[in-house]
Design a protein around this motif. Structure first.
Motif, PDB file in Angstrom:
ATOM      1  N   ARG A   1     -25.826 -17.707  35.066  1.00  0.00           N
ATOM      2  CA  ARG A   1     -25.846 -19.054  35.614  1.00  0.00           C
ATOM      3  C   ARG A   1     -26.433 -19.976  34.558  1.00  0.00           C
ATOM      4  O   ARG A   1     -27.329 -19.592  33.824  1.00  0.00           O
ATOM      5  CB  ARG A   1     -26.639 -19.128  36.914  1.00  0.00           C
ATOM      6  N   PRO A   2     -25.922 -21.189  34.469  1.00  0.00           N
ATOM      7  CA  PRO A   2     -26.443 -22.111  33.468  1.00  0.00           C
ATOM      8  C   PRO A   2     -27.816 -22.656  33.865  1.00  0.00           C
ATOM      9  O   PRO A   2     -28.077 -22.897  35.045  1.00  0.00           O
ATOM     10  CB  PRO A   2     -25.400 -23.228  33.431  1.00  0.00           C
ATOM     11  N   VAL A   3     -28.667 -22.778  32.898  1.00  0.00           N
ATOM     12  CA  VAL A   3     -29.980 -23.381  33.104  1.00  0.00           C
ATOM     13  C   VAL A   3     -30.056 -24.586  32.189  1.00  0.00           C
ATOM     14  O   VAL A   3     -29.804 -24.472  30.993  1.00  0.00           O
ATOM     15  CB  VAL A   3     -31.110 -22.383  32.762  1.00  0.00           C
ATOM     16  N   ARG A   4     -30.364 -25.727  32.756  1.00  0.00           N
ATOM     17  CA  ARG A   4     -30.443 -26.952  31.965  1.00  0.00           C
ATOM     18  C   ARG A   4     -31.903 -27.319  31.709  1.00  0.00           C
ATOM     19  O   ARG A   4     -32.688 -27.420  32.637  1.00  0.00           O
ATOM     20  CB  ARG A   4     -29.746 -28.095  32.689  1.00  0.00           C
ATOM     21  N   PHE A   5     -32.221 -27.507  30.427  1.00  0.00           N
ATOM     22  CA  PHE A   5     -33.545 -27.959  30.026  1.00  0.00           C
ATOM     23  C   PHE A   5     -33.442 -29.385  29.519  1.00  0.00           C
ATOM     24  O   PHE A   5     -32.530 -29.715  28.775  1.00  0.00           O
ATOM     25  CB  PHE A   5     -34.105 -27.102  28.889  1.00  0.00           C
ATOM     26  N   SER A   6     -34.413 -30.195  29.894  1.00  0.00           N
ATOM     27  CA  SER A   6     -34.509 -31.529  29.306  1.00  0.00           C
ATOM     28  C   SER A   6     -35.032 -31.352  27.879  1.00  0.00           C
ATOM     29  O   SER A   6     -35.589 -30.297  27.535  1.00  0.00           O
ATOM     30  CB  SER A   6     -35.473 -32.394  30.113  1.00  0.00           C
ATOM     31  N   PRO A   7     -34.875 -32.356  27.039  1.00  0.00           N
ATOM     32  CA  PRO A   7     -35.435 -32.251  25.680  1.00  0.00           C
ATOM     33  C   PRO A   7     -36.935 -31.954  25.698  1.00  0.00           C
ATOM     34  O   PRO A   7     -37.425 -31.166  24.891  1.00  0.00           O
ATOM     35  CB  PRO A   7     -35.140 -33.618  25.067  1.00  0.00           C
ATOM     36  N   ARG A   8     -37.684 -32.558  26.626  1.00  0.00           N
ATOM     37  CA  ARG A   8     -39.129 -32.315  26.707  1.00  0.00           C
ATOM     38  C   ARG A   8     -39.414 -30.871  27.121  1.00  0.00           C
ATOM     39  O   ARG A   8     -40.314 -30.226  26.576  1.00  0.00           O
ATOM     40  CB  ARG A   8     -39.765 -33.284  27.703  1.00  0.00           C
ATOM     41  N   GLU A   9     -38.650 -30.351  28.082  1.00  0.00           N
ATOM     42  CA  GLU A   9     -38.841 -28.957  28.491  1.00  0.00           C
ATOM     43  C   GLU A   9     -38.568 -28.013  27.331  1.00  0.00           C
ATOM     44  O   GLU A   9     -39.291 -27.039  27.122  1.00  0.00           O
ATOM     45  CB  GLU A   9     -37.932 -28.625  29.677  1.00  0.00           C
ATOM     46  N   ARG A  10     -37.538 -28.312  26.552  1.00  0.00           N
ATOM     47  CA  ARG A  10     -37.217 -27.484  25.386  1.00  0.00           C
ATOM     48  C   ARG A  10     -38.378 -27.512  24.391  1.00  0.00           C
ATOM     49  O   ARG A  10     -38.755 -26.482  23.835  1.00  0.00           O
ATOM     50  CB  ARG A  10     -35.923 -27.953  24.734  1.00  0.00           C
ATOM     51  N   GLN A  11     -38.980 -28.689  24.177  1.00  0.00           N
ATOM     52  CA  GLN A  11     -40.139 -28.797  23.286  1.00  0.00           C
ATOM     53  C   GLN A  11     -41.281 -27.921  23.784  1.00  0.00           C
ATOM     54  O   GLN A  11     -41.898 -27.199  23.005  1.00  0.00           O
ATOM     55  CB  GLN A  11     -40.658 -30.247  23.236  1.00  0.00           C
ATOM     56  N   ILE A  12     -41.549 -28.000  25.061  1.00  0.00           N
ATOM     57  CA  ILE A  12     -42.661 -27.236  25.627  1.00  0.00           C
ATOM     58  C   ILE A  12     -42.408 -25.741  25.519  1.00  0.00           C
ATOM     59  O   ILE A  12     -43.313 -24.971  25.189  1.00  0.00           O
ATOM     60  CB  ILE A  12     -42.940 -27.691  27.078  1.00  0.00           C
ATOM     61  N   VAL A  13     -41.180 -25.319  25.745  1.00  0.00           N
ATOM     62  CA  VAL A  13     -40.843 -23.895  25.586  1.00  0.00           C
ATOM     63  C   VAL A  13     -41.130 -23.447  24.150  1.00  0.00           C
ATOM     64  O   VAL A  13     -41.704 -22.385  23.924  1.00  0.00           O
ATOM     65  CB  VAL A  13     -39.371 -23.620  25.967  1.00  0.00           C
ATOM     66  N   LYS A  14     -40.767 -24.264  23.192  1.00  0.00           N
ATOM     67  CA  LYS A  14     -41.007 -23.902  21.789  1.00  0.00           C
ATOM     68  C   LYS A  14     -42.502 -23.805  21.488  1.00  0.00           C
ATOM     69  O   LYS A  14     -42.942 -22.920  20.757  1.00  0.00           O
ATOM     70  CB  LYS A  14     -40.319 -24.880  20.853  1.00  0.00           C
ATOM     71  N   PHE A  15     -43.307 -24.694  22.053  1.00  0.00           N
ATOM     72  CA  PHE A  15     -44.753 -24.602  21.869  1.00  0.00           C
ATOM     73  C   PHE A  15     -45.306 -23.332  22.511  1.00  0.00           C
ATOM     74  O   PHE A  15     -46.198 -22.686  21.963  1.00  0.00           O
ATOM     75  CB  PHE A  15     -45.458 -25.828  22.449  1.00  0.00           C
TER      76      PHE A  15
ATOM     77  N   THR B   1     -43.732 -20.486  22.899  1.00  0.00           N
ATOM     78  CA  THR B   1     -43.378 -19.337  22.063  1.00  0.00           C
ATOM     79  C   THR B   1     -44.228 -19.285  20.800  1.00  0.00           C
ATOM     80  O   THR B   1     -44.373 -18.221  20.204  1.00  0.00           O
ATOM     81  CB  THR B   1     -41.881 -19.334  21.677  1.00  0.00           C
ATOM     82  N   ALA B   2     -44.803 -20.415  20.409  1.00  0.00           N
ATOM     83  CA  ALA B   2     -45.706 -20.444  19.247  1.00  0.00           C
ATOM     84  C   ALA B   2     -47.125 -20.034  19.637  1.00  0.00           C
ATOM     85  O   ALA B   2     -47.995 -19.928  18.774  1.00  0.00           O
ATOM     86  CB  ALA B   2     -45.717 -21.833  18.630  1.00  0.00           C
ATOM     87  N   GLY B   3     -47.360 -19.817  20.939  1.00  0.00           N
ATOM     88  CA  GLY B   3     -48.669 -19.372  21.396  1.00  0.00           C
ATOM     89  C   GLY B   3     -49.651 -20.489  21.677  1.00  0.00           C
ATOM     90  O   GLY B   3     -50.856 -20.247  21.759  1.00  0.00           O
ATOM     91  N   CYS B   4     -49.175 -21.704  21.841  1.00  0.00           N
ATOM     92  CA  CYS B   4     -50.053 -22.852  22.088  1.00  0.00           C
ATOM     93  C   CYS B   4     -50.548 -22.875  23.533  1.00  0.00           C
ATOM     94  O   CYS B   4     -49.838 -22.484  24.448  1.00  0.00           O
ATOM     95  CB  CYS B   4     -49.318 -24.154  21.792  1.00  0.00           C
ATOM     96  N   SER B   5     -51.761 -23.383  23.710  1.00  0.00           N
ATOM     97  CA  SER B   5     -52.315 -23.566  25.049  1.00  0.00           C
ATOM     98  C   SER B   5     -51.778 -24.865  25.642  1.00  0.00           C
ATOM     99  O   SER B   5     -51.213 -25.707  24.929  1.00  0.00           O
ATOM    100  CB  SER B   5     -53.840 -23.637  24.979  1.00  0.00           C
ATOM    101  N   ASN B   6     -51.999 -25.039  26.939  1.00  0.00           N
ATOM    102  CA  ASN B   6     -51.580 -26.282  27.584  1.00  0.00           C
ATOM    103  C   ASN B   6     -52.255 -27.484  26.933  1.00  0.00           C
ATOM    104  O   ASN B   6     -51.636 -28.525  26.742  1.00  0.00           O
ATOM    105  CB  ASN B   6     -51.895 -26.251  29.081  1.00  0.00           C
ATOM    106  N   GLN B   7     -53.534 -27.341  26.609  1.00  0.00           N
ATOM    107  CA  GLN B   7     -54.272 -28.443  25.990  1.00  0.00           C
ATOM    108  C   GLN B   7     -53.693 -28.782  24.616  1.00  0.00           C
ATOM    109  O   GLN B   7     -53.535 -29.957  24.273  1.00  0.00           O
ATOM    110  CB  GLN B   7     -55.761 -28.098  25.859  1.00  0.00           C
ATOM    111  N   GLU B   8     -53.369 -27.767  23.826  1.00  0.00           N
ATOM    112  CA  GLU B   8     -52.775 -28.011  22.503  1.00  0.00           C
ATOM    113  C   GLU B   8     -51.422 -28.712  22.625  1.00  0.00           C
ATOM    114  O   GLU B   8     -51.119 -29.623  21.853  1.00  0.00           O
ATOM    115  CB  GLU B   8     -52.614 -26.686  21.743  1.00  0.00           C
TER     116      GLU B   8
END
Length: 96
Positions: free
Chosen positions: A28-42, A44-51
């Motif tokens: 099934r297709p999953v649509r991410f907004s550009p901001r959601e895609r940014q957050i996913v990348k952070f 995967t880099a191991g960043c905390s919510n605060q970072e």
């Protein structure tokens, strides 16, 4: 928005039952907004919510809200599952 296809089980089981036919897998297709895609990348880099909040100029609650939506869209329950999914689908990390 970006679309990512994910595989989902249509009849989940807790144990292997050889008397039943194999599960059918659908995508099934999953649509991410550009901001959601940014957050996913952070994530995967191991960043905390605060970072993430500091880097994107957001409040920490806004990051949490985005993560909740992302978890719901993917059917995952935590950031580790999200990171595993993202890496497996070519959504690599950003430099923190």
């Amino acid at each position: 928005m970006t679309t990512t296809a994910i595989a989902t089980d249509t009849a989940p089981t807790d144990r292997l039952d050889t008397s039943r036919p194999l599960q059918r897998v659908t995508t099934r297709p999953v649509r991410f907004s550009p901001r959601e895609r940014q957050i996913v990348k952070f994530i995967t880099a191991g960043c905390s919510n605060q970072e993430i909040a500091d880097c994107l100029g957001l409040r920490i609650q806004t990051v949490k809200n985005h993560l909740s939506r992302i978890y719901r869209k993917l059917g995952v329950s935590n950031r580790v599952h999200l990171a595993v999914f993202a890496v497996g689908h070519g959504m690599g990390p950003v430099s923190p």
